[in-house]
Structure formats: C-alpha cells, structure tokens
Design a protein around this motif. Sequence first.
Motif, PDB file in Angstrom:
ATOM      1  N   GLN A 146       0.829  -1.206   0.000  1.00  0.00           N
ATOM      2  CA  GLN A 146       0.000   0.000   0.000  1.00  0.00           C
ATOM      3  C   GLN A 146       0.864   1.257   0.000  1.00  0.00           C
ATOM      4  OE1 GLN A 146      -2.211  -0.944   3.558  1.00  0.00           O
ATOM      5  NE2 GLN A 146      -4.016  -1.614   2.398  1.00  0.00           N
ATOM      6  N   ARG A 147       1.966   1.207   0.757  1.00  0.00           N
ATOM      7  CA  ARG A 147       2.852   2.371   0.807  1.00  0.00           C
ATOM      8  C   ARG A 147       3.456   2.653  -0.565  1.00  0.00           C
ATOM      9  NH1 ARG A 147       5.022   5.293   4.705  1.00  0.00           N
ATOM     10  NH2 ARG A 147       4.063   3.927   6.270  1.00  0.00           N
ATOM     11  N   ARG A 148       3.892   1.605  -1.243  1.00  0.00           N
ATOM     12  CA  ARG A 148       4.456   1.793  -2.588  1.00  0.00           C
ATOM     13  C   ARG A 148       3.413   2.363  -3.542  1.00  0.00           C
ATOM     14  NH1 ARG A 148       6.988  -3.220  -1.431  1.00  0.00           N
ATOM     15  NH2 ARG A 148       5.371  -4.334  -2.617  1.00  0.00           N
ATOM     16  N   GLN A 149       2.175   1.879  -3.397  1.00  0.00           N
ATOM     17  CA  GLN A 149       1.115   2.395  -4.260  1.00  0.00           C
ATOM     18  C   GLN A 149       0.841   3.869  -3.982  1.00  0.00           C
ATOM     19  OE1 GLN A 149      -1.947  -0.475  -3.261  1.00  0.00           O
ATOM     20  NE2 GLN A 149      -1.644  -1.585  -5.185  1.00  0.00           N
ATOM     21  N   LEU A 150       0.828   4.243  -2.705  1.00  0.00           N
ATOM     22  CA  LEU A 150       0.596   5.648  -2.342  1.00  0.00           C
ATOM     23  C   LEU A 150       1.762   6.514  -2.805  1.00  0.00           C
ATOM     24  CD1 LEU A 150      -0.882   5.239   1.253  1.00  0.00           C
ATOM     25  CD2 LEU A 150      -2.105   6.065  -0.764  1.00  0.00           C
ATOM     26  N   GLU A 151       2.984   5.993  -2.684  1.00  0.00           N
ATOM     27  CA  GLU A 151       4.160   6.763  -3.094  1.00  0.00           C
ATOM     28  C   GLU A 151       4.215   6.952  -4.604  1.00  0.00           C
ATOM     29  OE1 GLU A 151       7.249   5.488   0.511  1.00  0.00           O
ATOM     30  OE2 GLU A 151       7.237   4.396  -1.401  1.00  0.00           O
ATOM     31  N   SER A 152       3.562   6.062  -5.351  1.00  0.00           N
ATOM     32  CA  SER A 152       3.591   6.151  -6.815  1.00  0.00           C
ATOM     33  C   SER A 152       2.562   7.129  -7.376  1.00  0.00           C
ATOM     34  CB  SER A 152       3.352   4.768  -7.431  1.00  0.00           C
ATOM     35  OG  SER A 152       2.010   4.340  -7.204  1.00  0.00           O
ATOM     36  N   VAL A 153       1.650   7.619  -6.515  1.00  0.00           N
ATOM     37  CA  VAL A 153       0.619   8.542  -6.983  1.00  0.00           C
ATOM     38  C   VAL A 153       1.247   9.891  -7.304  1.00  0.00           C
ATOM     39  CG1 VAL A 153      -1.514   9.756  -6.379  1.00  0.00           C
ATOM     40  CG2 VAL A 153      -1.172   7.378  -5.648  1.00  0.00           C
ATOM     41  N   SER A 154       0.908  10.445  -8.459  1.00  0.00           N
ATOM     42  CA  SER A 154       1.434  11.745  -8.875  1.00  0.00           C
ATOM     43  C   SER A 154       0.285  12.724  -9.110  1.00  0.00           C
ATOM     44  CB  SER A 154       2.254  11.610 -10.166  1.00  0.00           C
ATOM     45  OG  SER A 154       3.371  10.770  -9.963  1.00  0.00           O
ATOM     46  N   TYR A 155       0.541  13.976  -8.787  1.00  0.00           N
ATOM     47  CA  TYR A 155      -0.462  15.028  -8.946  1.00  0.00           C
ATOM     48  C   TYR A 155       0.105  16.156  -9.803  1.00  0.00           C
ATOM     49  CZ  TYR A 155      -2.840  12.910  -4.914  1.00  0.00           C
ATOM     50  OH  TYR A 155      -3.473  12.041  -4.059  1.00  0.00           O
ATOM     51  N   SER A 156      -0.772  16.814 -10.521  1.00  0.00           N
ATOM     52  CA  SER A 156      -0.389  18.050 -11.191  1.00  0.00           C
ATOM     53  C   SER A 156      -0.477  19.190 -10.187  1.00  0.00           C
ATOM     54  CB  SER A 156      -1.306  18.319 -12.385  1.00  0.00           C
ATOM     55  OG  SER A 156      -2.657  18.464 -11.960  1.00  0.00           O
ATOM     56  N   SER A 157       0.279  20.252 -10.449  1.00  0.00           N
ATOM     57  CA  SER A 157       0.261  21.439  -9.578  1.00  0.00           C
ATOM     58  C   SER A 157      -0.045  22.660 -10.429  1.00  0.00           C
ATOM     59  CB  SER A 157       1.614  21.613  -8.884  1.00  0.00           C
ATOM     60  OG  SER A 157       1.924  20.502  -8.083  1.00  0.00           O
ATOM     61  N   ARG A 158      -0.848  23.550  -9.893  1.00  0.00           N
ATOM     62  CA  ARG A 158      -1.200  24.756 -10.634  1.00  0.00           C
ATOM     63  C   ARG A 158      -1.696  25.823  -9.663  1.00  0.00           C
ATOM     64  NH1 ARG A 158      -4.142  23.470 -14.972  1.00  0.00           N
ATOM     65  NH2 ARG A 158      -4.083  21.213 -14.693  1.00  0.00           N
ATOM     66  N   TYR A 159      -1.959  27.000 -10.202  1.00  0.00           N
ATOM     67  CA  TYR A 159      -2.572  28.093  -9.434  1.00  0.00           C
ATOM     68  C   TYR A 159      -3.931  28.425 -10.029  1.00  0.00           C
ATOM     69  CZ  TYR A 159       1.750  29.261  -6.937  1.00  0.00           C
ATOM     70  OH  TYR A 159       2.860  29.226  -6.126  1.00  0.00           O
ATOM     71  N   ALA A 160      -4.803  28.926  -9.181  1.00  0.00           N
ATOM     72  CA  ALA A 160      -6.071  29.497  -9.633  1.00  0.00           C
ATOM     73  C   ALA A 160      -6.129  30.925  -9.110  1.00  0.00           C
ATOM     74  CB  ALA A 160      -7.258  28.696  -9.117  1.00  0.00           C
ATOM     75  N   LEU A 161      -6.549  31.842  -9.948  1.00  0.00           N
ATOM     76  CA  LEU A 161      -6.677  33.242  -9.558  1.00  0.00           C
ATOM     77  C   LEU A 161      -8.109  33.695  -9.775  1.00  0.00           C
ATOM     78  CD1 LEU A 161      -5.415  35.933  -8.661  1.00  0.00           C
ATOM     79  CD2 LEU A 161      -4.899  36.397 -11.070  1.00  0.00           C
ATOM     80  N   GLY A 162      -8.777  34.082  -8.693  1.00  0.00           N
ATOM     81  CA  GLY A 162     -10.132  34.602  -8.776  1.00  0.00           C
ATOM     82  C   GLY A 162     -10.107  36.122  -8.742  1.00  0.00           C
ATOM     83  N   LEU A 163     -10.814  36.749  -9.660  1.00  0.00           N
ATOM     84  CA  LEU A 163     -10.856  38.212  -9.757  1.00  0.00           C
ATOM     85  C   LEU A 163     -12.292  38.693  -9.590  1.00  0.00           C
ATOM     86  CD1 LEU A 163      -8.506  38.652 -12.849  1.00  0.00           C
ATOM     87  CD2 LEU A 163      -7.877  38.713 -10.421  1.00  0.00           C
ATOM     88  N   PHE A 164     -12.464  39.730  -8.774  1.00  0.00           N
ATOM     89  CA  PHE A 164     -13.785  40.286  -8.500  1.00  0.00           C
ATOM     90  C   PHE A 164     -13.828  41.734  -8.984  1.00  0.00           C
ATOM     91  CE2 PHE A 164     -12.685  37.199  -5.219  1.00  0.00           C
ATOM     92  CZ  PHE A 164     -13.751  36.315  -5.291  1.00  0.00           C
ATOM     93  N   TYR A 165     -14.898  42.071  -9.698  1.00  0.00           N
ATOM     94  CA  TYR A 165     -15.017  43.403 -10.288  1.00  0.00           C
ATOM     95  C   TYR A 165     -16.214  44.147  -9.697  1.00  0.00           C
ATOM     96  CZ  TYR A 165     -11.697  41.568 -13.677  1.00  0.00           C
ATOM     97  OH  TYR A 165     -10.584  41.022 -14.261  1.00  0.00           O
TER      98      TYR A 165
END
Length: 260
Positions: A146-165
């Motif tokens: 299970q640890r090896r399976q969890l360690e193999s999980v990969s995620y993308s990383s990004r930013y979100a920007l919310g703008l209010f007018y």
Amino acid sequence: MQLRRGRMCTACSPLAPGSTVDLGAQYITRSPQRAGPHARFYDELLALGLLEPLTSPIEGMVVKEGECNFVAPQGVSSIIKHYLKESGADVCFGHRVTRVDLRDDRWEVSTETGRPERFDLVVLTMPAPRILQLQGDVANLISECQRRQLESVSYSSRYALGLFYEAGTKIDVPWAGQYITSNPCIRFISIDNKKRNIESPDVGPSLVVHTTVPFGVTHMERSTEDVQELILQQLETVLPGLPRPAAAKCQRWRHSQWYQ
C-alpha cells in the motif's frame, strides 16, 4: 472569505459577499457509465437548484459522447455544504491532523493544536503525500504494498486566480469559458458568474484563471502575491484592456489533480 476547501472551493469577494468564484472544479461532468448509479444524487441536486445544466459556451471544451455537464449556481461549495448539512455532522475547520493512533479499539486523532479526540471511524480524503506524512499507528497499519502504491501517486500542480469586479463592469467576450492552448501561463479562463448563469446588475462579474501545470510547478514555492502579478501580466496579453479587479484571491493547488 473562502467557503470550504479542496477542489470544491468557492471564494467570496471581501468587498461584495454576493460576488463569488469557483477556484477549483469548474463544472460537474456526468459520464454515461455513472448516469444510472448516480441518478438519485443528480435528481436531488437539480430539484434543489444546486445544479443546473451547463448551457453557456465554453470554447475548446471536449465533450465525449453521452456526457452531460452541470454548473452550481451558488458555487460548487454549495454541494458540499448540502451534504454536510444532511449528514448532521459536527464540522470543524482549520485543524491539521498530524497523527492517528489506535486507543482501546477507537481511533485517536491528534492535530497541530488542540487536544486529541477519539472516533469510531476515520476517513482520510487528503492527497496521498499527506497520508504518508501522518504519524502514529496509522503509519504502521499501511502495508509495504500500500505504501508503494501511495508513493507512486502523482499530482499536477497549478494556481487558480479569482478576480472580482465592481458592479457595472463589462467583460465583453462571446464565451463564458475558454481553454487556452497558446499561452505558457494560462490554461483556462472563465467569466464565472456568466458560466453559472447568475449575471446581475447589482453584483459585479467574477473571473477565474487556471494556470498551466508547467507554470504551476515552476512557481510553486513563490509567494502567491508574486504569482498573482505574473498571472495578471499574462492575462493582459490574452484579454487586452481587461479592467483592473477590485479584489483578488490567488489559490495555490500543490495537489491539483491526480494524473498517475
């Protein structure tokens, strides 16, 4: 102010509470495989007005055969709030779990602050790297496989920007959302209130920008203030003449979406 965390995240303007923006999930996609098993959930949310069919144009969106897309008029966090209310759960926020131990056949959960509490059942929904950081008995209960399976999980990383007018501001584009393929920083833009069909003369428009994964990875450790300015500079090249927002919320998604 931010309503709920995680991918079902809705932020409110600090200047006008009626102005909101979804910083995570932009719409809900129902696949044909899940249309039947999940029908009662969709029927309930549609009847309550928490979901509506996505009818506004999203340029560049790929829709597979049999899929149906929905938006949440009150923000995607309204779905989470609905189910939490229905559950009767006593919900606490702002408590970072550091360890989980087994004590007298019950689970004892410790946080960075506050006293440990005991529960009959613990459900972990955080990203895999956060699970592996937990201390206590839970770490020993994870098998090597299970640890090896969890360690193999990969995620993308990004930013979100919310703008209010401010109310009365016009953002004159023919779409409610657009996928961008020609910018190194910006991947997706949405006029969020237009996408959710909640345009009002009394509330200013809101806009959300999602960055590309390479941009997110490159700038993941920079301050959100610096990243916000970089995104605004790139946004000017995509939407020249866009008014300066009255308020903004920059969200770092270190574990944005699972991809492996």
